[in-house]
Design a protein around this motif. Structure first.
Motif, PDB file in Angstrom:
ATOM      1  N   VAL A 144      13.261 -50.489  -8.104  1.00  0.00           N
ATOM      2  CA  VAL A 144      12.558 -49.915  -6.963  1.00  0.00           C
ATOM      3  C   VAL A 144      12.062 -51.060  -6.098  1.00  0.00           C
ATOM      4  O   VAL A 144      11.432 -51.998  -6.604  1.00  0.00           O
ATOM      5  N   ASP A 145      12.371 -51.007  -4.810  1.00  0.00           N
ATOM      6  CA  ASP A 145      11.910 -52.028  -3.878  1.00  0.00           C
ATOM      7  C   ASP A 145      10.394 -52.173  -3.970  1.00  0.00           C
ATOM      8  O   ASP A 145       9.663 -51.182  -3.958  1.00  0.00           O
ATOM      9  N   ARG A 146       9.919 -53.401  -4.043  1.00  0.00           N
ATOM     10  CA  ARG A 146       8.500 -53.655  -4.271  1.00  0.00           C
ATOM     11  C   ARG A 146       7.621 -53.101  -3.158  1.00  0.00           C
ATOM     12  O   ARG A 146       6.598 -52.453  -3.427  1.00  0.00           O
ATOM     13  N   GLU A 147       7.992 -53.332  -1.902  1.00  0.00           N
ATOM     14  CA  GLU A 147       7.168 -52.858  -0.797  1.00  0.00           C
ATOM     15  C   GLU A 147       7.202 -51.336  -0.692  1.00  0.00           C
ATOM     16  O   GLU A 147       6.191 -50.699  -0.376  1.00  0.00           O
ATOM     17  N   LEU A 148       8.368 -50.762  -0.955  1.00  0.00           N
ATOM     18  CA  LEU A 148       8.450 -49.307  -0.950  1.00  0.00           C
ATOM     19  C   LEU A 148       7.595 -48.731  -2.072  1.00  0.00           C
ATOM     20  O   LEU A 148       6.892 -47.728  -1.881  1.00  0.00           O
ATOM     21  N   ALA A 149       7.629 -49.364  -3.244  1.00  0.00           N
ATOM     22  CA  ALA A 149       6.816 -48.889  -4.363  1.00  0.00           C
ATOM     23  C   ALA A 149       5.332 -48.989  -4.037  1.00  0.00           C
ATOM     24  O   ALA A 149       4.556 -48.073  -4.346  1.00  0.00           O
ATOM     25  N   ARG A 150       4.915 -50.078  -3.429  1.00  0.00           N
ATOM     26  CA  ARG A 150       3.499 -50.221  -3.063  1.00  0.00           C
ATOM     27  C   ARG A 150       3.079 -49.108  -2.102  1.00  0.00           C
ATOM     28  O   ARG A 150       2.001 -48.518  -2.247  1.00  0.00           O
ATOM     29  N   ASP A 151       3.946 -48.819  -1.152  1.00  0.00           N
ATOM     30  CA  ASP A 151       3.652 -47.735  -0.221  1.00  0.00           C
ATOM     31  C   ASP A 151       3.612 -46.397  -0.960  1.00  0.00           C
ATOM     32  O   ASP A 151       2.810 -45.513  -0.628  1.00  0.00           O
ATOM     33  N   GLY A 152       4.467 -46.254  -1.979  1.00  0.00           N
ATOM     34  CA  GLY A 152       4.458 -45.026  -2.760  1.00  0.00           C
ATOM     35  C   GLY A 152       3.179 -44.843  -3.545  1.00  0.00           C
ATOM     36  O   GLY A 152       2.694 -43.711  -3.700  1.00  0.00           O
ATOM     37  N   VAL A 153       2.615 -45.925  -4.049  1.00  0.00           N
ATOM     38  CA  VAL A 153       1.320 -45.845  -4.730  1.00  0.00           C
ATOM     39  C   VAL A 153       0.262 -45.353  -3.749  1.00  0.00           C
ATOM     40  O   VAL A 153      -0.544 -44.463  -4.060  1.00  0.00           O
ATOM     41  N   ASP A 154       0.266 -45.919  -2.561  1.00  0.00           N
ATOM     42  CA  ASP A 154      -0.693 -45.506  -1.538  1.00  0.00           C
ATOM     43  C   ASP A 154      -0.516 -44.033  -1.188  1.00  0.00           C
ATOM     44  O   ASP A 154      -1.493 -43.273  -1.120  1.00  0.00           O
TER      45      ASP A 154
END
Length: 257
Positions: A144-154
């Motif tokens: 999973v792309d790191r930045e996409l995952a971070r946005d998904g957490v948000d």
């Protein structure tokens, strides 16, 4: 922290749907999905594709009130081996609607951001999560792309307080000013959630970064996202839990949707 404006969720939907369709093309559609008990791969793809089509209808109609029905013309394939193309076709239809949609247009949503972009962002993570479910089913690793995952957490933490409509256990997330911090080990992502007697939500008043937390979960962004969705246990090697175990138990028992 909100990173939604930095990512193209329309492109994410297209990319995740394409990966998902490629995974199931030629696969055994009767294979049980370990992360969705009671479902096989056909059920998983049917669910994801149905969500795409429903969200697309909502966006096309720019709905302004809660829909009274979730019935849409699914155009389901006649054979199990047609589901990969069916999934890809639904994503292509969604892309056409996305291109014709003002993402800042006001709409009814079940979450926090009352604009059309809510549905596109939601579809991106719905597709990503079930792509991972398909990989688990087929015994394949997930990336999973790191930045996409971070946005998904948000996206998950911002909208979770509104999810009682379809996830009633979320209403159990109450406490006497108890806090949980969720941290990305590979980015600067950090979120503080406060449980109150009347509910819970993110701390956004500028004190979150410095405030101590009663419990902490730290993991790489991708693993933190999967933890929040109940796809990864906090005993996993990449997940670092700390603090109040009972509070963490309360969270994990009631936060999935």
């Amino acid at each position: 922290m909100n990173t939604a404006g930095q990512l193209d969720h329309r492109a994410a939907v297209a990319a995740e749907a394409a990966r998902f369709a490629d995974l199931v093309r030629g696969a055994d559609m009767t294979a049980p999905v370990p992360t969705c008990p009671g479902w096989d791969l056909t059920d998983l793809v049917r669910h994801a594709g149905s969500v795409h089509r429903w969200f697309t209808v909502l966006l096309r109609r720019r709905i302004q009130a809660p829909p009274t029905s979730r019935e849409v013309d699914l155009r389901l394939p006649e054979r199990a081996d047609g589901y990969a193309d069916w999934l890809a076709e639904g994503a292509a239809e969604a892309a056409e609607v996305f291109a014709d949609t003002d993402l800042d247009a006001p709409m009814w949503v079940w979450g926090a951001d009352g604009r059309a972009r809510f549905w596109v962002r939601r579809m991106a993570f719905e597709t990503l999560l079930h792509r991972v479910d398909a990989e688990r089913t087929l015994g394949l690793p997930s990336a999973v792309d790191r930045e996409l995952a971070r946005d998904g957490v948000d996206e998950f933490l911002v909208n979770l307080p509104y999810a009682t409509l379809f996830a009633p256990k979320v209403a159990n997330l109450r406490g006497a000013d108890r806090t949980l911090r969720f941290e990305c080990a590979d980015t600067d992502g950090s979120w503080l959630v406060r449980l109150r007697p009347d509910g819970f939500g993110l701390v956004t008043d500028g004190t979150a970064a410095e405030s101590p937390a009663d419990a902490v979960v730290r993991a790489p962004a991708a693993d933190l996202l999967l933890f929040l969705y109940g796809r990864l246990d906090r005993s996993a090697a990449s997940v670092e839990p700390g603090g109040d175990e009972e509070l963490l138990d309360l969270w994990t028992a009631n936060s999935e949707f």
